[in-house]
Each structure stands twice: as C-alpha cells, then as structure tokens.
Design a protein around this motif. Structure first.
Motif, mmCIF file in Angstrom:
data_model
loop_
_atom_site.group_PDB
_atom_site.id
_atom_site.type_symbol
_atom_site.label_atom_id
_atom_site.label_comp_id
_atom_site.label_asym_id
_atom_site.label_seq_id
_atom_site.Cartn_x
_atom_site.Cartn_y
_atom_site.Cartn_z
ATOM 1 N N ILE A 64 48.131 44.004 44.205
ATOM 2 C CA ILE A 64 47.334 42.995 44.342
ATOM 3 C C ILE A 64 45.961 42.771 44.291
ATOM 4 O O ILE A 64 45.449 43.253 43.242
ATOM 5 N N SER A 65 45.420 41.722 44.825
ATOM 6 C CA SER A 65 44.403 40.809 44.502
ATOM 7 C C SER A 65 42.965 41.687 45.788
ATOM 8 O O SER A 65 43.274 41.796 46.245
ATOM 9 N N THR A 66 42.380 41.137 44.833
ATOM 10 C CA THR A 66 40.547 41.382 45.519
ATOM 11 C C THR A 66 40.130 40.045 46.604
ATOM 12 O O THR A 66 39.574 40.432 47.304
ATOM 13 N N THR A 67 41.415 39.273 46.587
ATOM 14 C CA THR A 67 40.545 38.249 47.221
ATOM 15 C C THR A 67 40.295 38.171 48.806
ATOM 16 O O THR A 67 39.612 38.095 49.065
ATOM 17 N N GLN A 68 41.495 39.094 49.112
ATOM 18 C CA GLN A 68 41.894 38.931 51.131
ATOM 19 C C GLN A 68 40.963 40.339 50.751
ATOM 20 O O GLN A 68 40.271 40.183 52.137
ATOM 21 N N ILE A 69 40.317 40.991 50.585
ATOM 22 C CA ILE A 69 39.736 42.224 50.765
ATOM 23 C C ILE A 69 37.779 42.338 50.615
ATOM 24 O O ILE A 69 37.554 42.121 51.322
ATOM 25 N N ASP A 70 38.024 40.888 49.646
ATOM 26 C CA ASP A 70 36.450 40.391 49.841
ATOM 27 C C ASP A 70 36.010 39.486 50.676
ATOM 28 O O ASP A 70 34.950 39.882 51.017
ATOM 29 N N ALA A 72 37.666 39.927 53.802
ATOM 30 C CA ALA A 72 37.171 40.548 54.505
ATOM 31 C C ALA A 72 35.993 41.977 54.067
ATOM 32 O O ALA A 72 35.582 42.645 55.651
ATOM 33 N N GLN A 73 35.674 41.451 52.977
ATOM 34 C CA GLN A 73 34.249 43.296 53.470
ATOM 35 C C GLN A 73 35.217 44.365 53.466
ATOM 36 O O GLN A 73 34.428 45.174 53.930
ATOM 37 N N TRP A 74 36.188 44.277 52.999
ATOM 38 C CA TRP A 74 36.648 45.884 53.171
ATOM 39 C C TRP A 74 36.495 46.719 52.394
ATOM 40 O O TRP A 74 36.223 46.195 50.609
ATOM 41 N N PRO A 75 36.326 47.882 52.572
ATOM 42 C CA PRO A 75 36.571 49.071 53.335
ATOM 43 C C PRO A 75 35.667 48.998 54.598
ATOM 44 O O PRO A 75 35.430 49.738 55.226
ATOM 45 N N GLY A 76 33.950 47.766 54.344
ATOM 46 C CA GLY A 76 32.998 48.146 55.585
ATOM 47 C C GLY A 76 31.984 48.376 54.630
ATOM 48 O O GLY A 76 32.024 48.671 53.700
ATOM 49 N N VAL A 77 30.435 49.204 55.184
ATOM 50 C CA VAL A 77 29.150 49.791 54.482
ATOM 51 C C VAL A 77 29.896 51.028 54.681
ATOM 52 O O VAL A 77 28.858 51.486 54.299
ATOM 53 N N THR A 78 30.661 51.422 54.714
ATOM 54 C CA THR A 78 30.931 53.241 54.343
ATOM 55 C C THR A 78 30.494 53.374 53.111
ATOM 56 O O THR A 78 31.530 53.002 52.736
#
Length: 125
Positions: A64-70, A72-78
């Motif tokens: 996978i690419s980090t494009t969609q992760i970045d 969406a700021q996945w996985p959040g602030v945890t």
C-alpha cells in the motif's frame, strides 16, 4: 524524489490494485478506526512456504501507499504501543478486501526515500 516516487506508486496501485479497508481496533471497547486504501495483493507461492518462516498456505503479501493513510491521519492520535511509525499497521490490525477480513501478521516499511515513508508491505492471513 519522494513526491515522484509516491505518485508513481499511486498510479501503479490505481491500475493494478484494489480498494481495501485498513482497520485498527482501539481501546477496551475495540472501536474500529478505518481508512480505505489502494492495495496490491499477491498470494505467496508454494515454493515460498518454507518451514520456519511463519508463512502458511493462503497467506498473501499486500503493498500500500501512505497517500490515503496520510490524508485520513490514520490511525488517529492514539500513541503507538511501541516505538516506530504509527502509520505502519501492526500485528492484529485488519485489511478487509472484497468483503473478506484478513489479519495482518506483520508489516514493514519499504525503504524510505529521503526519510519519507512512501510504501508499506504486509503479510496478511
């Protein structure tokens, strides 16, 4: 260079990948935190299933690419439970592909380009 590499990966995933949902269960309530990503998934070949490697029949490799992760700021602030980049899926996270939930057995960063994470690879079961 990282921008061009990410764009090339995203183009390749647009052509040869498929939509998948990357999911992590957070907290004691196991609240799902998800992001839709493009993934290229290939099954491991029988000759790659070498005793002692942990690979099993039916395991696959996902890229996978980090494009969609970045975005969406996945996985959040945890905060992550261990050192490392929190964008890299961890053992037990899920990748849902064509309605089938696969468990992430391991994930690793592809070599970074000028310090930037571009691609993530995973073993899924």
């Amino acid at each position: 260079m990282p921008t061009q590499s990410r764009a090339a990966l995203d183009r390749a995933l647009a052509q040869a990948g498929q939509n998948a949902t990357l999911q992590r269960l957070i907290g004691t309530a196991l609240t799902p935190v998800s992001v839709v990503v493009r993934a290229h998934i290939v099954d491991f070949k029988p000759d790659e299933l070498i005793s002692g490697t942990g690979l099993q029949a039916g395991d696959s490799k996902a890229r996978i690419s980090t494009t969609q992760i970045d975005a969406a700021q996945w996985p959040g602030v945890t905060p992550p439970p261990s050192p490392g980049d929190p964008r890299v899926p961890r053992k037990g996270d899920r990748l849902i592909v064509q309605g089938r939930t696969r468990t992430i057995i391991g994930a690793w960063e592809s070599p970074r380009i000028n310090g930037e994470l571009i691609r993530i690879e995973m073993q899924i079961r």
